[in-house]
Scaffold this motif. Structure first.
Motif, PDB file in Angstrom:
ATOM      1  N   ALA A  71       0.853  -1.192   0.000  1.00  0.00           N
ATOM      2  CA  ALA A  71       0.000   0.000   0.000  1.00  0.00           C
ATOM      3  C   ALA A  71       0.887   1.240   0.000  1.00  0.00           C
ATOM      4  N   GLU A  72       0.292   2.386  -0.330  1.00  0.00           N
ATOM      5  CA  GLU A  72       1.059   3.616  -0.468  1.00  0.00           C
ATOM      6  C   GLU A  72       1.344   4.304   0.868  1.00  0.00           C
ATOM      7  N   GLU A  73       0.549   4.006   1.878  1.00  0.00           N
ATOM      8  CA  GLU A  73       0.625   4.727   3.149  1.00  0.00           C
ATOM      9  C   GLU A  73       2.004   4.628   3.805  1.00  0.00           C
ATOM     10  N   GLY A  74       2.536   5.786   4.164  1.00  0.00           N
ATOM     11  CA  GLY A  74       3.754   5.850   4.950  1.00  0.00           C
ATOM     12  C   GLY A  74       5.048   5.924   4.176  1.00  0.00           C
ATOM     13  N   TRP A  75       5.033   5.534   2.911  1.00  0.00           N
ATOM     14  CA  TRP A  75       6.275   5.463   2.142  1.00  0.00           C
ATOM     15  C   TRP A  75       6.921   6.830   1.922  1.00  0.00           C
ATOM     16  N   ALA A  76       6.155   7.804   1.500  1.00  0.00           N
ATOM     17  CA  ALA A  76       6.729   9.118   1.193  1.00  0.00           C
ATOM     18  C   ALA A  76       7.363   9.731   2.437  1.00  0.00           C
ATOM     19  N   GLU A  77       6.670   9.641   3.569  1.00  0.00           N
ATOM     20  CA  GLU A  77       7.209  10.207   4.808  1.00  0.00           C
ATOM     21  C   GLU A  77       8.455   9.451   5.259  1.00  0.00           C
ATOM     22  N   ALA A  78       8.438   8.145   5.121  1.00  0.00           N
ATOM     23  CA  ALA A  78       9.589   7.346   5.553  1.00  0.00           C
ATOM     24  C   ALA A  78      10.825   7.630   4.704  1.00  0.00           C
ATOM     25  N   MET A  79      10.630   7.868   3.423  1.00  0.00           N
ATOM     26  CA  MET A  79      11.749   8.042   2.498  1.00  0.00           C
ATOM     27  C   MET A  79      12.268   9.476   2.463  1.00  0.00           C
ATOM     28  N   ALA A  80      11.510  10.433   2.946  1.00  0.00           N
ATOM     29  CA  ALA A  80      11.878  11.846   2.818  1.00  0.00           C
ATOM     30  C   ALA A  80      13.248  12.128   3.439  1.00  0.00           C
ATOM     31  N   GLY A  81      14.132  12.692   2.634  1.00  0.00           N
ATOM     32  CA  GLY A  81      15.446  13.098   3.112  1.00  0.00           C
ATOM     33  C   GLY A  81      16.473  11.989   3.212  1.00  0.00           C
ATOM     34  N   CYS A  82      16.102  10.767   2.864  1.00  0.00           N
ATOM     35  CA  CYS A  82      17.048   9.655   2.956  1.00  0.00           C
ATOM     36  C   CYS A  82      18.051   9.696   1.802  1.00  0.00           C
ATOM     37  N   ALA A  83      19.273   9.272   2.088  1.00  0.00           N
ATOM     38  CA  ALA A  83      20.302   9.175   1.058  1.00  0.00           C
ATOM     39  C   ALA A  83      20.421   7.759   0.522  1.00  0.00           C
ATOM     40  N   GLY A  84      20.013   6.778   1.338  1.00  0.00           N
ATOM     41  CA  GLY A  84      20.128   5.390   0.935  1.00  0.00           C
ATOM     42  C   GLY A  84      18.897   4.587   1.314  1.00  0.00           C
ATOM     43  N   LEU A  85      18.698   3.473   0.598  1.00  0.00           N
ATOM     44  CA  LEU A  85      17.621   2.537   0.893  1.00  0.00           C
ATOM     45  C   LEU A  85      18.212   1.141   0.967  1.00  0.00           C
ATOM     46  N   ALA A  86      17.966   0.442   2.079  1.00  0.00           N
ATOM     47  CA  ALA A  86      18.290  -0.976   2.208  1.00  0.00           C
ATOM     48  C   ALA A  86      16.965  -1.720   2.250  1.00  0.00           C
ATOM     49  N   HIS A  87      16.614  -2.346   1.148  1.00  0.00           N
ATOM     50  CA  HIS A  87      15.310  -2.993   1.030  1.00  0.00           C
ATOM     51  C   HIS A  87      15.462  -4.484   1.307  1.00  0.00           C
ATOM     52  N   VAL A  88      15.266  -4.845   2.585  1.00  0.00           N
ATOM     53  CA  VAL A  88      15.410  -6.235   3.021  1.00  0.00           C
ATOM     54  C   VAL A  88      14.079  -6.972   2.940  1.00  0.00           C
ATOM     55  N   ALA A  89      12.986  -6.256   3.108  1.00  0.00           N
ATOM     56  CA  ALA A  89      11.661  -6.887   3.218  1.00  0.00           C
ATOM     57  C   ALA A  89      11.127  -7.329   1.871  1.00  0.00           C
ATOM     58  N   SER A  90      10.286  -8.366   1.940  1.00  0.00           N
ATOM     59  CA  SER A  90       9.546  -8.810   0.773  1.00  0.00           C
ATOM     60  C   SER A  90       8.314  -9.538   1.262  1.00  0.00           C
ATOM     61  N   PRO A  91       7.139  -9.239   0.723  1.00  0.00           N
ATOM     62  CA  PRO A  91       5.928  -9.940   1.159  1.00  0.00           C
ATOM     63  C   PRO A  91       6.057 -11.436   0.915  1.00  0.00           C
ATOM     64  N   ILE A  92       5.500 -12.227   1.838  1.00  0.00           N
ATOM     65  CA  ILE A  92       5.568 -13.673   1.677  1.00  0.00           C
ATOM     66  C   ILE A  92       4.266 -14.311   2.121  1.00  0.00           C
ATOM     67  N   GLU A  93       3.770 -15.246   1.351  1.00  0.00           N
ATOM     68  CA  GLU A  93       2.528 -15.961   1.654  1.00  0.00           C
ATOM     69  C   GLU A  93       2.801 -16.945   2.789  1.00  0.00           C
ATOM     70  N   THR A  94       1.905 -16.991   3.780  1.00  0.00           N
ATOM     71  CA  THR A  94       2.176 -17.769   4.984  1.00  0.00           C
ATOM     72  C   THR A  94       1.217 -18.932   5.204  1.00  0.00           C
ATOM     73  N   SER A  95       0.301 -19.176   4.283  1.00  0.00           N
ATOM     74  CA  SER A  95      -0.671 -20.250   4.502  1.00  0.00           C
ATOM     75  C   SER A  95      -0.079 -21.624   4.264  1.00  0.00           C
ATOM     76  N   GLY A  96       1.092 -21.669   3.581  1.00  0.00           N
ATOM     77  CA  GLY A  96       1.705 -22.945   3.264  1.00  0.00           C
ATOM     78  C   GLY A  96       1.272 -23.488   1.920  1.00  0.00           C
ATOM     79  N   LYS A  97       0.273 -22.860   1.272  1.00  0.00           N
ATOM     80  CA  LYS A  97      -0.187 -23.339  -0.021  1.00  0.00           C
ATOM     81  C   LYS A  97       0.744 -22.907  -1.150  1.00  0.00           C
ATOM     82  N   GLY A  98       1.442 -21.821  -0.941  1.00  0.00           N
ATOM     83  CA  GLY A  98       2.448 -21.421  -1.916  1.00  0.00           C
ATOM     84  C   GLY A  98       1.901 -21.046  -3.279  1.00  0.00           C
ATOM     85  N   ASP A  99       0.924 -20.171  -3.347  1.00  0.00           N
ATOM     86  CA  ASP A  99       0.376 -19.733  -4.621  1.00  0.00           C
ATOM     87  C   ASP A  99       1.410 -18.866  -5.328  1.00  0.00           C
TER      88      ASP A  99
END
Length: 404
Positions: free
Chosen positions: A146-174
């Motif tokens: 979702a878009e919420e929070g990204w602009a405020e979080a990124m404002a004024g930053c010089a670098g981004l370390a993007h460690v996160a990635s969404p992951i499905e947790t039901s075990g079905k693995g779609d």
């Protein structure tokens, strides 16, 4: 990259058949929380019909391992080439900060002198207290999709370390759902980095699963390296991470006037828990066999400290621009070897007699050597931390916290 239609792929043997899903954190969708069989194994027997892919793979003949892997393109922004300067005035936004590897990246950045903004879904969660205690500023990004929070979080930053990635947790693995989430999360993070107008360096946590493909069918002695790409992803996870990395490099070219990009590809991550850091991901596997579980798997191993250092240097070094770095032990390690090391390190719950009686365990034949890790070692100017050391640190850490 233009991945073709995902191939048919059938797992053979218990190593792929007994994949284990690691635990999540507090909703900080950590990339390393994966099926171990896809992440670090990269060598178990598989059968598949490989598609034709429009990958650009560098020739490994007479290669310089310090520059192997990753496309190259000119940058109009000189700051994107020069890298970040270590200073409290230099702010880095870190996603997935509460994850196993993310916490280490946070600590490494702070130790290097940076100011770290940790993007978390819930700043009131007890699971993120250790980030606040180490000196991170917690910023709310409730949902990577979702878009919420990204602009405020990124404002004024010089670098981004993007460690996160969404992951499905039901075990079905779609695969379709997980791929869409991984690609959209990556696109959103890099898009807001570009919109901020101040971000000049980006490092993205990828995975070994986007490197290991069908190469060993043609050459059983092949050693994985940054020049490889997964041309035959089998699980929902490996398909999603391969597609997400493709998106990273497409956006790296699109936003080359804004920032440069580096990707880090860890194997199975072990090491010492940070103070008050929750047990999650691959550390829960160590906790399991230290308590007496028997499991039949083989994979490459790396230390959380090395993964973190690769992220820091990926934000700083000129030679890291537009590069991929595989952080993995040279040898493939079996869970039997890890159990033996754990027992030596003091994990009294390990019962080697049970391991010896397991037929699937006895069938394991880890490849040695399995990986060419010269490129990341050239970046570090030293060898990677030995797998035995990482496992010993993990056991000692879990023991000290009363978790085994």
């Amino acid at each position: 990259w233009k991945p073709g239609t995902p191939p048919r792929q059938e797992a053979s043997g218990e190593n792929l058949g007994r994949r284990r899903r690691a635990l999540r954190g507090d909703g900080e969708e950590a990339q390393e929380e994966v099926f171990l069989g896809e992440m670090g194994m990269c060598g178990s027997k598989i059968t598949h019909s490989a598609p034709t892919l429009d990958y650009v793979v560098e020739s490994r003949k007479n290669e310089d391992p310090s520059t192997r892997g990753g496309p190259s393109s000119p940058f109009r922004n000189r700051a994107a080439i020069e890298g970040l300067n270590r200073s409290k005035e230099t702010v880095v936004l870190l996603t997935g900060a509460s994850s196993w590897s993310g916490g280490y990246v946070a600590q490494a950045l702070i130790d290097a002198g940076y100011s770290v903004r940790a993007a978390v879904s819930n700043r009131s969660s007890a699971r993120v207290d250790f980030l606040r205690d180490m000196g991170c500023v917690l910023v709310a990004v409730p949902d990577l999709l979702a878009e919420e929070g990204w602009a405020e979080a990124m404002a004024g930053c010089a670098g981004l370390a993007h460690v996160a990635s969404p992951i499905e947790t039901s075990g079905k693995g779609d695969a379709d759902v997980l791929t869409r989430q991984a690609v959209e999360g990556t696109e959103r993070a890099l898009r807001f980095a570009a919109l901020a107008g101040t971000v000049t360096r980006v490092v993205v946590t990828a995975t070994m699963a986007s490197i290991c493909g069908s190469q060993r069918e043609a050459n059983p002695e092949h050693q994985w390296s940054e020049a490889d790409h997964n041309d035959a992803p089998s699980s929902a996870y490996s398909k999603s991470k391969t597609a997400a990395e493709a998106t990273v490099w497409e956006l790296a070219d699109k936003y080359k006037d804004k920032f440069s990009v580096c990707t880090v590809h860890p194997a199975v991550v072990l090491g010492t828990l940070l103070p008050a850091q929750p047990v999650s991901s691959t550390m829960s596997v160590v906790q399991g066999f230290a308590k007496g579980q028997v499991m039949s798997m083989m994979f490459g191993v790396c230390d959380a400290a090395d993964v973190a250092e690769a992220h820091v240097l990926g934000l700083e070094r000129k030679e890291a621009v537009n590069q991929r770095y595989l952080v993995c032990s040279r040898d493939q390690i079996s869970t039997l070897e890890l159990a033996q090391w754990a027992l030596t390190a003091g994990a009294s719950g390990v019962d080697l007699a049970k391991w010896g009686a397991n037929e699937e365990v006895q069938k394991m034949a880890p490849k040695k050597p399995a990986t060419d890790n010269r490129k990341v070692e050239a970046l570090f100017g030293r060898a990677l931390i030995a797998p035995e050391t990482s496992l010993e640190r993990a056991v000692q850490s879990l023991t000290q916290q009363g978790l085994i």
